[in-house]
Scaffold this motif. Structure first.
Motif, short mmCIF file in Angstrom:
data_model
loop_
_atom_site.label_atom_id
_atom_site.label_comp_id
_atom_site.label_asym_id
_atom_site.label_seq_id
_atom_site.Cartn_x
_atom_site.Cartn_y
_atom_site.Cartn_z
N ASN A 260 0.86 -1.19 0.00
CA ASN A 260 0.00 0.00 0.00
C ASN A 260 0.89 1.23 0.00
N ILE A 261 0.59 2.16 -0.89
CA ILE A 261 1.37 3.40 -0.94
C ILE A 261 0.43 4.59 -1.00
N LYS A 262 1.00 5.77 -0.76
CA LYS A 262 0.29 7.02 -0.98
C LYS A 262 0.98 7.76 -2.12
N LEU A 263 0.18 8.15 -3.09
CA LEU A 263 0.70 8.88 -4.24
C LEU A 263 0.13 10.29 -4.21
N ARG A 264 1.01 11.28 -4.22
CA ARG A 264 0.57 12.68 -4.16
C ARG A 264 0.82 13.36 -5.49
N LEU A 265 -0.21 14.02 -5.98
CA LEU A 265 -0.13 14.71 -7.27
C LEU A 265 -0.97 15.97 -7.23
N GLN A 266 -0.31 17.11 -7.41
CA GLN A 266 -0.99 18.41 -7.51
C GLN A 266 -1.98 18.64 -6.36
N LYS A 268 -3.42 16.54 -4.41
CA LYS A 268 -4.32 15.43 -4.10
C LYS A 268 -3.52 14.21 -3.67
N GLU A 269 -4.14 13.36 -2.84
CA GLU A 269 -3.47 12.16 -2.35
C GLU A 269 -4.30 10.93 -2.70
N TYR A 270 -3.62 9.92 -3.22
CA TYR A 270 -4.31 8.70 -3.64
C TYR A 270 -3.70 7.50 -2.90
N ASP A 271 -4.58 6.65 -2.37
CA ASP A 271 -4.14 5.41 -1.74
C ASP A 271 -4.20 4.30 -2.79
N LEU A 272 -3.06 3.68 -3.06
CA LEU A 272 -2.97 2.67 -4.10
C LEU A 272 -2.34 1.40 -3.55
N GLY A 284 -1.44 3.68 -11.22
CA GLY A 284 -2.01 5.03 -11.25
C GLY A 284 -2.88 5.25 -12.47
N LEU A 285 -2.40 4.80 -13.62
CA LEU A 285 -3.19 4.96 -14.85
C LEU A 285 -4.45 4.11 -14.82
N GLU A 286 -4.35 2.92 -14.20
CA GLU A 286 -5.55 2.08 -14.06
C GLU A 286 -6.63 2.77 -13.24
N HIS A 287 -6.22 3.62 -12.32
CA HIS A 287 -7.15 4.37 -11.49
C HIS A 287 -7.51 5.73 -12.11
N LYS A 288 -7.18 5.91 -13.39
CA LYS A 288 -7.53 7.12 -14.15
C LYS A 288 -6.89 8.38 -13.57
N ILE A 289 -5.76 8.22 -12.89
CA ILE A 289 -5.02 9.38 -12.40
C ILE A 289 -4.20 9.95 -13.56
N HIS A 336 8.83 0.18 -8.28
CA HIS A 336 8.05 -0.76 -7.47
C HIS A 336 8.35 -0.47 -6.00
N PRO A 337 7.32 -0.29 -5.16
CA PRO A 337 7.58 -0.03 -3.74
C PRO A 337 8.20 -1.25 -3.06
N LEU A 338 9.02 -0.98 -2.05
CA LEU A 338 9.67 -2.04 -1.28
C LEU A 338 9.23 -2.05 0.18
N GLU A 339 8.40 -1.06 0.55
CA GLU A 339 7.97 -0.97 1.94
C GLU A 339 6.50 -0.57 2.01
N GLU A 340 5.81 -1.08 3.03
CA GLU A 340 4.42 -0.69 3.27
C GLU A 340 4.38 0.78 3.67
N GLY A 341 3.41 1.51 3.12
CA GLY A 341 3.25 2.91 3.48
C GLY A 341 4.19 3.86 2.75
N THR A 342 4.84 3.39 1.70
CA THR A 342 5.73 4.26 0.92
C THR A 342 4.93 5.45 0.38
N VAL A 343 5.52 6.63 0.45
CA VAL A 343 4.87 7.85 -0.02
C VAL A 343 5.68 8.41 -1.19
N ILE A 344 4.99 8.67 -2.30
CA ILE A 344 5.65 9.19 -3.50
C ILE A 344 4.94 10.45 -3.93
N GLU A 345 5.70 11.51 -4.13
CA GLU A 345 5.15 12.78 -4.59
C GLU A 345 5.61 13.02 -6.02
N VAL A 346 4.65 13.17 -6.92
CA VAL A 346 4.96 13.41 -8.34
C VAL A 346 5.35 14.87 -8.50
N LEU A 347 6.51 15.11 -9.09
CA LEU A 347 7.01 16.49 -9.22
C LEU A 347 6.40 17.20 -10.42
#
Length: 347
Positions: A260-266, A268-272, A284-289, A336-347
């Motif tokens: 499970n990760i958190k993806l931040r974009l502009q 907004k935060e998405y749990d994936l 992310g694309l599968e979720h229409k982000i 590919h995430p290697l840890e639970e709760g990984t947070v990624i912010e799209v620049l």
């Protein structure tokens, strides 16, 4: 997304074509010399993007253009070669890429451009910019091909050489040459060329574009000569025939955990949930982000992001430096995430 109209199609040697565009919106951002254009096609609900370097220069009075080599199993390259016509409308993204040259009118420098085959494309843009937008820069183009008849921009380069005889030097390398020592670029030949063309003063910069093995030869030879890695820029042109045979790859242990990760974009935060066999971008694309991406192979800079917590592994990386990776930068198209709760912010 912008809309370009194809205003001209120029067929080049070696299964290569130049597409010339007209910007229908009139507000397309001005690219930098060496950057690439991403084209987007939709087939049903499936969007396919591909990136191609501009062969046009932003500092020359010419229309925007890309030059594309046909790849036998290349879905979009074959479409651009065989199923497009003058007047067609193409969806494109703004110019991208960290491989570019910014001119300075009165700066005195020497540019060494090493190109193999269609790798000439972004270097041709840089060459024109350096000659037009600067007064003192000397350009040395080292250009490898099979023969003159298979050389993209051969006639055009001869014209530029005529216009700038004192500031442009072209070293033609043809594998069909009977002089085997000069039929291909090699370490000794490269060292000799650089020493012969080295200026007595002024800055020196190196740009190289072509297959990975070609650019490795250029880079490692230059580093061995004592040049700084900061002065060497490369742009990868990847061809299917250069891919490693699956039977030759070493087996690596694969973490088959879904994270499970958190993806931040502009803002907004998405749990994936990212399964082991999919990248962050895939999910992310599968979720229409609406994530930024282009090559999907770790070879451009469009999807650079920051891992602010946790960690990721990348399948491939031709963009980020070791220091940037250590500091958490990643390319989500191969991450590919290697840890639970990984947070990624799209620049």
């Amino acid at each position: 997304m912008y809309k370009f109209e194809i205003s001209n199609i120029i067929y080049q040697p070696n299964d290569t074509v130049t597409l010339v565009f007209r910007d229908l919106s009139g507000v397309y951002p001005k690219p930098k010399a060496g950057q690439f254009l991403t084209v987007s096609f939709t087939f049903g609900e499936r969007e396919v993007r591909r990136s191609y370097s501009f062969s046009s220069s932003p500092d020359v009075d010419e229309a925007l253009a890309i030059t594309v080599k046909r790849v036998d199993n290349g879905e979009i390259s074959r479409l651009l070669h065989h199923q497009t016509a003058v007047g067609d409308i193409v969806n494109v993204l703004e110019p991208q890429g960290l491989f570019y040259y910014e001119p300075h009118m009165d700066k005195e420098r020497t540019l060494f451009l090493f190109a193999a085959g269609v790798g000439i494309t972004p270097l041709f843009s840089i060459l024109k910019t350096a000659l037009i937008a600067e007064n003192k820069t000397k350009v040395v183009l080292v250009y490898s091909n099979r023969s003159t008849t298979s050389t993209v921009f051969y006639a055009e380069l001869l014209e530029w050489k005529t216009r700038y005889p004192d500031r442009l030097e072209v070293v033609w390398i043809f594998s069909s040459s009977k002089n085997l020592l000069h039929a291909r670029l090699n370490r000794e030949y490269l060292i000799r060329i650089v020493k012969e063309q080295m200026p007595e003063h002024g800055d020196v910069l190196f740009f190289t574009c072509g297959p990975v093995f070609y650019m490795d030869l250029v880079r490692f030879t230059l580093l061995g000569m004592g040049f700084s890695d900061n002065h060497i820029k490369k742009e990868t042109f990847h061809f299917p025939e250069e891919e490693e045979d699956e039977d030759e790859k070493e087996e690596e242990p694969v973490d088959m955990t879904s994270y499970n990760i958190k993806l931040r974009l502009q803002g907004k935060e998405y749990d994936l949930v990212i399964p082991y066999n999919k990248t962050v971008l895939d999910v992310g694309l599968e979720h229409k982000i609406k994530l930024p991406y282009s090559c999907k192979s770790g070879m451009c800079s469009t999807c650079i992001s920051q891992c602010t917590s946790g960690s990721v592994r990348m399948d491939y990386n031709e963009v980020l430096t070791d220091r940037e990776v250590e500091n958490g930068r990643c390319l989500i198209c191969v991450s590919h995430p290697l840890e639970e709760g990984t947070v990624i912010e799209v620049l």
